[in-house]
Design an enzyme around this catalytic site. Structure first.
Site, mmCIF file in Angstrom:
data_model
loop_
_atom_site.group_PDB
_atom_site.id
_atom_site.type_symbol
_atom_site.label_atom_id
_atom_site.label_comp_id
_atom_site.label_asym_id
_atom_site.label_seq_id
_atom_site.Cartn_x
_atom_site.Cartn_y
_atom_site.Cartn_z
ATOM 1 N N LYS A 206 0.838 -1.209 0.000
ATOM 2 C CA LYS A 206 0.000 0.000 0.000
ATOM 3 C C LYS A 206 0.872 1.257 0.000
ATOM 4 O O LYS A 206 0.668 2.169 -0.790
ATOM 5 C CB LYS A 206 -0.940 0.013 1.226
ATOM 6 N N ARG B 3 -10.162 0.434 8.277
ATOM 7 C CA ARG B 3 -9.633 -0.895 8.576
ATOM 8 C C ARG B 3 -10.640 -1.752 9.322
ATOM 9 O O ARG B 3 -10.336 -2.883 9.667
ATOM 10 C CB ARG B 3 -8.415 -0.716 9.489
ATOM 11 N N ARG C 206 11.841 -5.519 4.968
ATOM 12 C CA ARG C 206 11.541 -4.089 4.764
ATOM 13 C C ARG C 206 12.478 -3.192 5.579
ATOM 14 O O ARG C 206 12.775 -3.454 6.733
ATOM 15 C CB ARG C 206 10.100 -3.788 5.181
ATOM 16 N N ARG D 155 11.134 -1.500 11.078
ATOM 17 C CA ARG D 155 10.013 -1.181 11.971
ATOM 18 C C ARG D 155 9.889 -2.240 13.065
ATOM 19 O O ARG D 155 10.024 -3.418 12.797
ATOM 20 C CB ARG D 155 8.704 -1.136 11.163
ATOM 21 N N ARG E 200 -0.554 -9.114 13.344
ATOM 22 C CA ARG E 200 -1.145 -8.141 12.396
ATOM 23 C C ARG E 200 -1.953 -8.869 11.318
ATOM 24 O O ARG E 200 -3.007 -8.393 10.899
ATOM 25 C CB ARG E 200 -0.034 -7.297 11.748
HETATM 26 P P1 AP5 Z 1 4.801 -1.593 1.840
HETATM 27 O O1 AP5 Z 1 4.514 -0.775 0.638
HETATM 28 O O2 AP5 Z 1 5.532 -0.933 2.964
HETATM 29 O O3 AP5 Z 1 3.463 -2.323 2.329
HETATM 30 P P2 AP5 Z 1 2.233 -1.764 3.149
HETATM 31 O O4 AP5 Z 1 1.014 -2.453 2.615
HETATM 32 O O5 AP5 Z 1 2.223 -0.270 3.187
HETATM 33 O O6 AP5 Z 1 2.603 -2.393 4.552
HETATM 34 P P3 AP5 Z 1 2.444 -1.842 6.021
HETATM 35 O O7 AP5 Z 1 3.156 -2.851 6.889
HETATM 36 O O8 AP5 Z 1 2.902 -0.426 6.155
HETATM 37 O O9 AP5 Z 1 0.938 -1.935 6.212
HETATM 38 P P4 AP5 Z 1 0.157 -2.012 7.494
HETATM 39 O O10 AP5 Z 1 -1.208 -1.833 6.980
HETATM 40 O O11 AP5 Z 1 0.381 -3.213 8.335
HETATM 41 O O12 AP5 Z 1 0.815 -0.854 8.370
HETATM 42 P P5 AP5 Z 1 0.370 0.626 8.731
HETATM 43 O O13 AP5 Z 1 1.572 1.451 8.770
HETATM 44 O O14 AP5 Z 1 -0.783 1.062 7.898
HETATM 45 O O15 AP5 Z 1 5.620 -2.884 1.354
HETATM 46 C C1 AP5 Z 1 6.068 -3.855 2.293
HETATM 47 C C2 AP5 Z 1 7.446 -4.367 1.834
HETATM 48 O O16 AP5 Z 1 7.307 -5.043 0.570
HETATM 49 C C3 AP5 Z 1 8.481 -3.264 1.608
HETATM 50 O O17 AP5 Z 1 9.737 -3.744 1.951
HETATM 51 C C4 AP5 Z 1 8.396 -2.978 0.088
HETATM 52 O O18 AP5 Z 1 9.596 -2.480 -0.412
HETATM 53 C C5 AP5 Z 1 8.072 -4.383 -0.463
HETATM 54 N N1 AP5 Z 1 7.230 -4.340 -1.654
HETATM 55 C C6 AP5 Z 1 6.192 -3.495 -1.899
HETATM 56 N N2 AP5 Z 1 5.625 -3.770 -3.096
HETATM 57 C C7 AP5 Z 1 6.307 -4.829 -3.602
HETATM 58 C C8 AP5 Z 1 6.181 -5.602 -4.813
HETATM 59 N N3 AP5 Z 1 5.227 -5.349 -5.712
HETATM 60 N N4 AP5 Z 1 7.030 -6.624 -5.011
HETATM 61 C C9 AP5 Z 1 7.985 -6.923 -4.079
HETATM 62 N N5 AP5 Z 1 8.167 -6.236 -2.930
HETATM 63 C C10 AP5 Z 1 7.333 -5.200 -2.682
HETATM 64 O O19 AP5 Z 1 -0.210 0.408 10.199
HETATM 65 C C11 AP5 Z 1 0.644 0.074 11.283
HETATM 66 C C12 AP5 Z 1 -0.189 -0.090 12.541
HETATM 67 O O20 AP5 Z 1 -0.850 1.159 12.869
HETATM 68 C C13 AP5 Z 1 -1.326 -1.118 12.467
HETATM 69 O O21 AP5 Z 1 -0.876 -2.433 12.730
HETATM 70 C C14 AP5 Z 1 -2.281 -0.592 13.545
HETATM 71 O O22 AP5 Z 1 -1.854 -0.933 14.823
HETATM 72 C C15 AP5 Z 1 -2.165 0.921 13.392
HETATM 73 N N6 AP5 Z 1 -3.162 1.448 12.445
HETATM 74 C C16 AP5 Z 1 -2.920 1.976 11.204
HETATM 75 N N7 AP5 Z 1 -4.072 2.336 10.607
HETATM 76 C C17 AP5 Z 1 -5.060 2.034 11.482
HETATM 77 C C18 AP5 Z 1 -6.478 2.154 11.445
HETATM 78 N N8 AP5 Z 1 -7.110 2.644 10.366
HETATM 79 N N9 AP5 Z 1 -7.185 1.746 12.517
HETATM 80 C C19 AP5 Z 1 -6.583 1.258 13.612
HETATM 81 N N10 AP5 Z 1 -5.246 1.094 13.717
HETATM 82 C C20 AP5 Z 1 -4.492 1.478 12.661
#
Ligand code: AP5
Length: 214
Positions: free
Chosen positions: A14, A89, A128, A161, A172
């Protein structure tokens, strides 16, 4: 003008797609994860509240999260669109967003759903690395920086992270299955969902999304 949501499990790509999309469509990138991490690093009240949930791989409470997003969406730079990354979410959050958009005469153009199998997610997240200065995301296996530990874009230091530790990733993924996966059907029913194969190369996925947006 683009009003879009990025949906998908942790590590689906994402954030990677968000950087490309906001550059192309010139809309603000609103990542709830980034907002929480910034507040944690600054030691704010919000950061203190969010930290225990994030470290455990659980969701930050709905009311708190919705308040942050709806007030962000009222800022001037969102007048011509926005890209929500990691929000909504839960069904509760999706209902709140829907209500907010209706009250403000807006609607979503697209919900971009990225699908990646769990085994691939675990390997992606363990590799990552994030830039401490500009937030750029790398992967030591699939998208490595030119120089180990250093950001290509700004020269900043790359770090891992805390919630990418294997046991937190497992939690997660469970949270995603239980609370976020039901949003796929929720948005399918409203006709705005578009599915994308998140296992492709990041550039190819971006091309698919742009073609669908039109
Ligand atoms: P990346 O692009 O970083 O993936 P991502 O989907 O953004 O992953 P996140 O871990 O950031 O998502 P998340 O939803 O768990 O975390 P968030 O920060 O929102 O890619 C991942 C890896 O793969 C990277 O190394 C990248 O280089 C690689 N990659 C990408 N695309 C690729 C491809 N096509 N091919 C190969 N490799 C690739 O949330 C964190 C925490 O915050 C949550 O757990 C929760 O506690 C809280 N939180 C956030 N939003 C909410 C909400 N709305 N409600 C409640 N709690 C929330």
């Amino acid at each position: 003008m683009l009003r879009a949501v990025l949906l998908g499990p942790p590590g689906a790509g994402k954030g990677t797609q968000a950087v490309k999309l906001v550059d192309k469509y010139q809309v603000p990138h609103i990542s709830t994860g980034d907002i929480f991490r910034k507040n944690i690093s600054e030691g704010t009240e919000l950061g203190v509240k969010a930290k225990s949930y994030i470290d455990a791989g659980k969701l930050v409470p709905d009311e708190l999260t919705c308040e942050i997003v709806t007030s962000r969406l009222l800022e001037d730079d969102c007048a011509n669109g926005f890209l929500l990354d990691g929000f909504p979410r839960t069904i509760f959050q999706a209902d709140k967003l829907d209500q907010f958009l209706k009250e403000n005469g807006m609607k979503l153009d697209i919900v971009i759903n990225l699908s990646v199998p769990s085994e691939q997610i675990i390997s992606r997240l363990s590799g990552r690395r994030i830039c401490r200065s500009c937030g750029a995301s790398y992967n030591i296996v699939t998208i490595p920086p030119k120089k180990e530990g250093v950001c290509d874009r700004c020269g900043g230091e790359l770090y891992q992270r805390k919630d990418d530790a294997p046991e937190t990733v497992a939690s997660r993924l469970k949270t995603y299955d239980e609370q976020t996966a039901p949003l796929v059907d929720y948005y399918k029913n409203t006709g705005v969902l578009a599915d994308f194969d998140g296992t492709k190369d990041a550039e190819a996925i971006f091309g698919d999304i742009v073609q669908t947006i039109g």
